[in-house]
Design a protein around this motif. Structure first.
Motif, PDB file in Angstrom:
ATOM      1  N   THR A   1      -1.857 -17.128  42.640  1.00  0.00           N
ATOM      2  CA  THR A   1      -1.190 -16.608  41.438  1.00  0.00           C
ATOM      3  C   THR A   1      -0.896 -17.702  40.405  1.00  0.00           C
ATOM      4  OG1 THR A   1       1.008 -16.906  42.429  1.00  0.00           O
ATOM      5  CG2 THR A   1      -0.110 -14.807  42.818  1.00  0.00           C
ATOM      6  N   ARG A   2      -0.812 -18.940  40.854  1.00  0.00           N
ATOM      7  CA  ARG A   2      -0.487 -20.062  39.969  1.00  0.00           C
ATOM      8  C   ARG A   2       0.824 -19.810  39.216  1.00  0.00           C
ATOM      9  NH1 ARG A   2      -6.381 -21.878  37.380  1.00  0.00           N
ATOM     10  NH2 ARG A   2      -7.456 -22.066  39.397  1.00  0.00           N
ATOM     11  N   THR A   3       1.798 -19.315  39.966  1.00  0.00           N
ATOM     12  CA  THR A   3       3.136 -19.101  39.403  1.00  0.00           C
ATOM     13  C   THR A   3       4.139 -19.948  40.167  1.00  0.00           C
ATOM     14  OG1 THR A   3       3.485 -17.206  40.885  1.00  0.00           O
ATOM     15  CG2 THR A   3       2.629 -16.738  38.672  1.00  0.00           C
TER      16      THR A   3
ATOM     17  N   TYR B   1       7.073 -17.102  35.608  1.00  0.00           N
ATOM     18  CA  TYR B   1       6.379 -18.011  34.693  1.00  0.00           C
ATOM     19  C   TYR B   1       7.440 -18.817  33.928  1.00  0.00           C
ATOM     20  CZ  TYR B   1       2.634 -14.579  35.473  1.00  0.00           C
ATOM     21  OH  TYR B   1       1.706 -13.722  36.042  1.00  0.00           O
TER      22      TYR B   1
ATOM     23  N   GLY C   1      -0.607 -15.994  32.267  1.00  0.00           N
ATOM     24  CA  GLY C   1      -1.099 -16.525  33.522  1.00  0.00           C
ATOM     25  C   GLY C   1      -2.574 -16.221  33.747  1.00  0.00           C
ATOM     26  N   THR C   2      -3.006 -16.358  34.998  1.00  0.00           N
ATOM     27  CA  THR C   2      -4.420 -16.172  35.335  1.00  0.00           C
ATOM     28  C   THR C   2      -4.658 -15.067  36.355  1.00  0.00           C
ATOM     29  OG1 THR C   2      -4.249 -17.856  37.081  1.00  0.00           O
ATOM     30  CG2 THR C   2      -4.921 -18.609  34.882  1.00  0.00           C
ATOM     31  N   ASN C   3      -3.590 -14.521  36.926  1.00  0.00           N
ATOM     32  CA  ASN C   3      -3.740 -13.513  37.971  1.00  0.00           C
ATOM     33  C   ASN C   3      -3.091 -12.214  37.504  1.00  0.00           C
ATOM     34  OD1 ASN C   3      -2.537 -12.065  40.553  1.00  0.00           O
ATOM     35  ND2 ASN C   3      -4.279 -13.289  41.247  1.00  0.00           N
TER      36      ASN C   3
ATOM     37  N   ARG D   1      -8.979  -8.293  34.339  1.00  0.00           N
ATOM     38  CA  ARG D   1      -9.071  -9.531  35.125  1.00  0.00           C
ATOM     39  C   ARG D   1      -8.260 -10.663  34.514  1.00  0.00           C
ATOM     40  NH1 ARG D   1     -12.610  -9.326  39.162  1.00  0.00           N
ATOM     41  NH2 ARG D   1     -14.107  -7.618  39.225  1.00  0.00           N
ATOM     42  N   MET D   2      -8.129 -10.693  33.196  1.00  0.00           N
ATOM     43  CA  MET D   2      -7.391 -11.772  32.542  1.00  0.00           C
ATOM     44  C   MET D   2      -6.121 -11.193  31.906  1.00  0.00           C
ATOM     45  SD  MET D   2      -7.056 -14.920  32.069  1.00  0.00           S
ATOM     46  CE  MET D   2      -8.648 -15.435  32.709  1.00  0.00           C
TER      47      MET D   2
ATOM     48  N   SER E   1      -6.250  -4.421  38.588  1.00  0.00           N
ATOM     49  CA  SER E   1      -6.796  -5.780  38.627  1.00  0.00           C
ATOM     50  C   SER E   1      -8.293  -5.785  38.384  1.00  0.00           C
ATOM     51  CB  SER E   1      -6.481  -6.433  39.985  1.00  0.00           C
ATOM     52  OG  SER E   1      -5.097  -6.592  40.160  1.00  0.00           O
TER      53      SER E   1
END
Length: 282
Positions: A158-160, A244, A84-86, A79-80, A75
């Motif tokens: 996590t935005r999942t 996702y 997704g974003t995490n 980072r990207m 991680s």
């Protein structure tokens, strides 16, 4: 006055049994098999860090700690993620089913060697040894997956949107493939002396070609067409589709992945049924 006619039961031919006797024999064998599998599972639970503090919990804590540590390390450098974003959850959706496959297939492959002293007893069969190792190690890997995914989702943004039924399908695909490959290798490792070291060499690049660090869609042809034949690519794709939902994963073929798994499982079992006595005595 003549005696009333009474039917006299005919003696059964030697070697034949009545339907009731056959039913009782089948039930006895079924219960004996269940007892043998339970004993094998308890034995493996005791031998898995059984002498250390915490016992079986270390069998779960070790892979969880290893996956979490690798996730944190990668991680920092990535980072990207491609999706997704995490990066932590992106990496976990690849490494968790991959490690589940690797661990279960390896344990199943050594089933006969691990339980060879017990297979000398008539009550224990090679099928019991296979089922015991598959069940025990599959449950362990499911617990590892639950802890890793739950921990990341609770402590990170996590935005999942994980779909539990799809996550379960991804783990089922990984474990079924592991059972098929492990059963086939259970025969190959015992029958062919040079197959185990060769298999270890062939598996070294598997970590890089199973789409753990990248997504299948981002690979240019013709390499993408070659990687499609790797069943683990479909497993990882399914797990990422589960977390996702907007990731369609059109390349995922359940028919191909499950077909390969079941074909290897059936072929491995057929070879073991034919030659298991020779392998046990070798």
């Amino acid at each position: 006055m003549s005696e009333p006619f009474t039917s006299v039961p005919l003696p059964q031919r030697k070697g034949t049994r009545s339907p009731l006797q056959l039913k009782e024999i089948r039930q006895h064998r079924r219960f004996a098999s269940l007892r043998a599998i339970s004993a094998l599972i308890l034995r493996e639970m005791q031998t898995s860090h059984g002498r250390s503090a915490g016992g079986y919990m270390w069998a779960i804590a070790e892979p969880v700690g290893g996956i979490v540590l690798l996730t944190l390390i990668f991680s920092v450098g990535f980072r990207m993620p491609p999706l997704g974003t995490n990066f932590a959850i992106f990496y976990a959706t690849g490494i968790v089913p991959f490690m589940a496959y690797l661990d279960v297939s390896g344990k199943v492959a050594s089933s006969i060697r691990y339980s060879k002293p017990l297979l000398a007893y008539p009550a224990v069969t090679f099928v019991d040894a296979l089922i015991g190792r598959i069940l025990f190690n599959s449950i362990t890997q499911i617990l590892v997956a639950v802890l890793v995914f739950t921990g990341i989702c609770l402590f990170m943004d996590t935005r999942t949107d994980p779909q539990l039924d799809q996550v379960a399908l991804g783990m089922l695909m990984a474990l079924l493939l592991a059972a098929g490959v492990g059963t086939m290798n259970c025969f190959m490792f015992e029958a062919v002396n040079w197959w185990q070291p060769l298999w270890a060499i062939l598996m070294r690049p598997l970590f890089l070609v199973s789409c753990i660090f990248f997504i299948f869609d981002g690979i240019p042809p013709p390499y993408r067409d070659w990687l499609w034949w790797n069943p683990l690519v479909h497993v990882v794709g399914q797990m990422r589709h589960a977390f996702y939902p907007h990731y369609s994963g059109d390349y995922i073929s359940y028919t191909y992945q499950l077909g390969v798994s079941l074909a290897l499982l059936a072929l491995g079992l057929a070879l073991l049924v034919q030659y298991h006595r020779d392998l046990q005595n070798s």
